[in-house]
Scaffold this active site. Structure first.
Site, mmCIF file in Angstrom:
data_model
loop_
_atom_site.group_PDB
_atom_site.id
_atom_site.type_symbol
_atom_site.label_atom_id
_atom_site.label_comp_id
_atom_site.label_asym_id
_atom_site.label_seq_id
_atom_site.Cartn_x
_atom_site.Cartn_y
_atom_site.Cartn_z
ATOM 1 N N ARG A 153 0.810 -1.213 -0.217
ATOM 2 C CA ARG A 153 0.094 0.231 -0.142
ATOM 3 C C ARG A 153 0.472 1.064 -0.224
ATOM 4 N NH1 ARG A 153 -3.940 -2.921 -1.859
ATOM 5 N NH2 ARG A 153 -4.782 -5.001 -0.634
ATOM 6 N N ARG A 214 2.715 -14.938 -2.745
ATOM 7 C CA ARG A 214 1.781 -13.950 -1.562
ATOM 8 C C ARG A 214 2.416 -14.878 -0.917
ATOM 9 N NH1 ARG A 214 -3.753 -11.885 -0.871
ATOM 10 N NH2 ARG A 214 -3.132 -11.618 0.793
ATOM 11 N N LYS A 244 -1.538 -14.512 8.330
ATOM 12 C CA LYS A 244 -3.156 -14.442 7.796
ATOM 13 C C LYS A 244 -2.683 -15.777 6.839
ATOM 14 C CE LYS A 244 -2.041 -10.258 4.365
ATOM 15 N NZ LYS A 244 -2.751 -9.491 4.577
ATOM 16 N N HIS A 245 -3.253 -16.355 6.440
ATOM 17 C CA HIS A 245 -4.548 -15.542 6.888
ATOM 18 C C HIS A 245 -5.297 -17.435 7.494
ATOM 19 C CE1 HIS A 245 -4.252 -13.679 3.452
ATOM 20 N NE2 HIS A 245 -5.019 -12.991 3.679
ATOM 21 N N HIS A 257 -12.079 -13.074 -2.134
ATOM 22 C CA HIS A 257 -13.010 -11.274 -1.951
ATOM 23 C C HIS A 257 -13.884 -11.597 -2.971
ATOM 24 C CE1 HIS A 257 -8.717 -10.571 -1.639
ATOM 25 N NE2 HIS A 257 -9.195 -9.458 -0.924
ATOM 26 N N ASP A 330 -10.194 -10.596 8.506
ATOM 27 C CA ASP A 330 -10.281 -9.950 7.310
ATOM 28 C C ASP A 330 -11.153 -9.221 6.995
ATOM 29 O OD1 ASP A 330 -8.362 -10.158 4.992
ATOM 30 O OD2 ASP A 330 -8.536 -12.154 3.992
#
Length: 610
Positions: A153, A214, A244-245, A257, A330
């Site tokens: 980010r 990832r 995570k996760h 998602h 999440d």
């Protein structure tokens, strides 16, 4: 609230010492039974006293971590004010904190929170000032997803490292710890104290659309070692790491998602595979663990997602694994957690399951009131809320937010994107690039023999605020290394006309470098490569995401895996192509044959050297 103006348009100045003291006076008073906020930092008795003085509404607010649009806490752009009014019913981050007393705020690039390090520091200070100025005001735990690689980010000029699968290829726990230490120091300098990283999922499904690169890899013990090292690095810099996760998202072909994945592992498989990195994270003292919006019938056959599963979160994570840190969901806006229940039920069920932080609900007002109403009706007890509020406050105290909630511009200058940090990232990246094919010792290329290089291929949008596009970064890096390289973007699905243009351009080149991106059996990237090979020119392919591409392109004489298309990894790949660096990476996942997935083409640990 107002902005103290500075020379930077729209940014707030670092609060003066007087305003810091004034704002923190509320905490000191609330904690003071003959002591200071600093003394109370890790004092359980005083944290409990603090909880006992909070209103029910303040307790509910502490459990939420919310997005908010804008580069400034009090003076965002009008478009961001409009977005906030539409989605949250407030104009600014300061109003969000005041109305809902949220315990946390999450930063996103798309929410315009992360323009540059100085602005991020100002935003963080503005949020803290807004919260600490309220009656019984508390510091805010600011978080983000800085995984590195394809999920980041905060972009340049902050230091960006290789992603997890690249780190898995490097295999160095020392490098993983350095990544966490440096990235943690930079995040902390900008006021971000909780990072939703590392990914502890073991990626055993090449078709996994949401984890993939990832993940550190497919070997649970190797993943566990790197997870633990990164955790120690981040937390050594006093930033909360987040594994995570949970209970493990590494074997799914559905993206949570957009859908509701089901993990079909047996309990025994879970113990041997998925649980191993989470156990290692807990042993390393992990501050927070994020839940997965997945069904895991072997662990809970109710059909509920793990995020809402008491057997998984309280029974297994807290009970069997002995974890007593912060559990964060999440994002509650993801489809995987919204499939079965409405947005008013999800936060209540998550708390009943054992969650502490409720991340980014699609409608904060609905979620916030649902938790409040659940206490009023007796579905949730205030004591249950107190447990989670206390965990959140303990973490804030551990991170030093009570004694030092603000950051300084001098700290940003001193820490973020320094020459030393950037050099460390480049050196780490050089140890991750993996050479899978090198027929006839085509690599390394030499400028004397292959001076003119054409770089073609996929140019996916920059994943983390790096310069991009990948073909341009590769061409620029190769030119700096003594070649004359030009870039021609052909995309992830090149048309016949685009392929013809690339082939025509290649006729004038001494060698061609092709960036490949998630090549499938039907991908027109295959046609591009085949047409280029037919020219008889040396062709070097670089997989800029999944290393599995090599199985779809058997005729390529030289193939590198870079694991991501961020600048730091592409520059390292260019140095390998030029022979400035030996390829040191080894596959952290197996690559199966394209025509027979039961057969392994390249096993875990495979990689060539010069």
């Amino acid at each position: 609230m107002h902005d103290d103006s500075t020379g930077r348009t729209g940014n707030t100045a670092t609060p003066s010492r007087r305003s810091v003291l004034a704002a923190t006076a509320g905490i000191t008073a609330a904690l003071a039974v003959g002591g200071t906020a600093q003394a109370a930092g890790l004092d359980e008795h005083r944290l409990r006293a603090l909880v006992s003085r909070m209103t029910l509404e303040e307790k509910v607010g502490q459990l939420f971590v919310m997005r908010v649009y804008g580069h400034s806490a009090t003076a965002p752009d009008q478009a961001d004010i409009d977005a906030n009014l539409k989605e949250i019913g407030v104009r600014t981050a300061a109003e969000l904190v005041e109305k809902y007393r949220v315990g946390g705020v999450i930063y996103f690039a798309w929410a315009h929170n992360t323009r540059d390090p100085h602005q991020i520091a100002d935003l963080s200070n503005g949020i803290q000032k807004a919260s600490l100025g309220l009656p019984r005001g508390l510091p805010v735990l600011i978080s983000t997803d800085q995984e590195h690689g394809i999920v980041c980010r905060v972009g340049k000029p902050a230091t960006l490292f290789p992603g997890a699968m690249a780190m898995g290829a490097g295999g160095s726990r020392t490098d993983a710890r350095a990544l966490g230490r440096i990235s943690g120091a930079e995040l902390r300098a900008m006021g971000i104290r909780q990072d939703y990283s590392p990914v502890a999922d073991v990626n055993v499904n090449p078709a996994n659309p949401v984890i993939g690169v990832r993940s550190f890899g497919a070997d649970p013990r190797a993943v566990a070692g790197l997870v633990a090292a990164e955790v120690k690095g981040y937390q050594g810099s006093r930033v909360a790491a987040t594994a995570k996760h949970f209970p493990g998202h590494g074997d799914t072909a559905v993206d949570s998602h957009y859908g509701f994945p089901v993990i079909t592992h047996t309990r025994e498989q879970w113990e041997a595979l998925d649980a191993v990195p989470f156990r290692a994270a807990i042993a390393a003292g992990i501050d927070s663990i994020m839940t997965a919006h997945i069904q895991f019938p072997a662990l809970d056959d109710s059909g509920d997602p793990a995020t809402l599963s008491r057997p998984i979160l309280t029974g297994i994570l807290r009970g069997e694994l002995g974890y007593d840190g912060v559990v964060v969901t999440d994002s509650l806006g993801m489809e995987g957690v919204r499939t079965k229940y409405g947005d008013d039920r999800v936060p209540v069920l998550a708390l009943k399951a054992g969650v502490d932080q409720l991340l980014n609900p699609p409608d904060l007002d609905v979620a916030w009131h649902a938790v409040l109403d659940a206490v009023h009706t007796g579905e949730l007890t205030e004591e249950r809320l107190d447990e989670s509020v206390l965990r959140v406050l303990r973490l804030k105290a551990k991170l030093g937010l009570f004694e030092q909630p603000y950051v300084t511009q001098a700290g940003v200058e001193r820490t973020v994107g320094t020459a030393r940090h950037l050099a460390a990232a480049d050196a780490i990246a050089e140890r991750t690039t993996t050479l899978l094919v090198n027929e006839g010792s085509l690599l390394p290329l030499a400028p004397e023999e292959h001076r003119k290089i054409l770089v073609v291929g996929a140019d996916p949008a920059s994943p983390s605020g790096t310069t991009g596009p990948p073909t341009g970064v590769l061409a620029g890096a190769l030119t700096e290394l003594g070649f004359t390289a030009t870039a021609l973007s052909t995309g992830t699905a090149p048309s016949q006309a685009t392929i013809a243009r690339a082939v025509a351009a290649a006729a004038d080149a001494d060698a061609v470098v092709v960036a490949t991106y998630n090549v499938s059996a039907t991908s027109s990237q295959k046609t591009l490569v085949q047409r280029l090979l037919a020219l008889g020119k040396p062709v070097v392919a670089v997989a800029v995401r999944n290393p599995y591409d090599v199985a779809q392109l058997p005729g390529v004489p030289a193939y590198l895996a870079a694991y991501s298309w961020t600048d730091v990894e592409l520059r390292a790949a260019a140095r390998v192509v030029a022979g400035r660096v030996d390829p040191g990476g080894r596959l952290p996942v197996p690559v199966q044959r394209a025509d027979d997935p039961t057969q392994v083409l390249y096993p875990i640990g495979y990689g060539l050297s010069y």
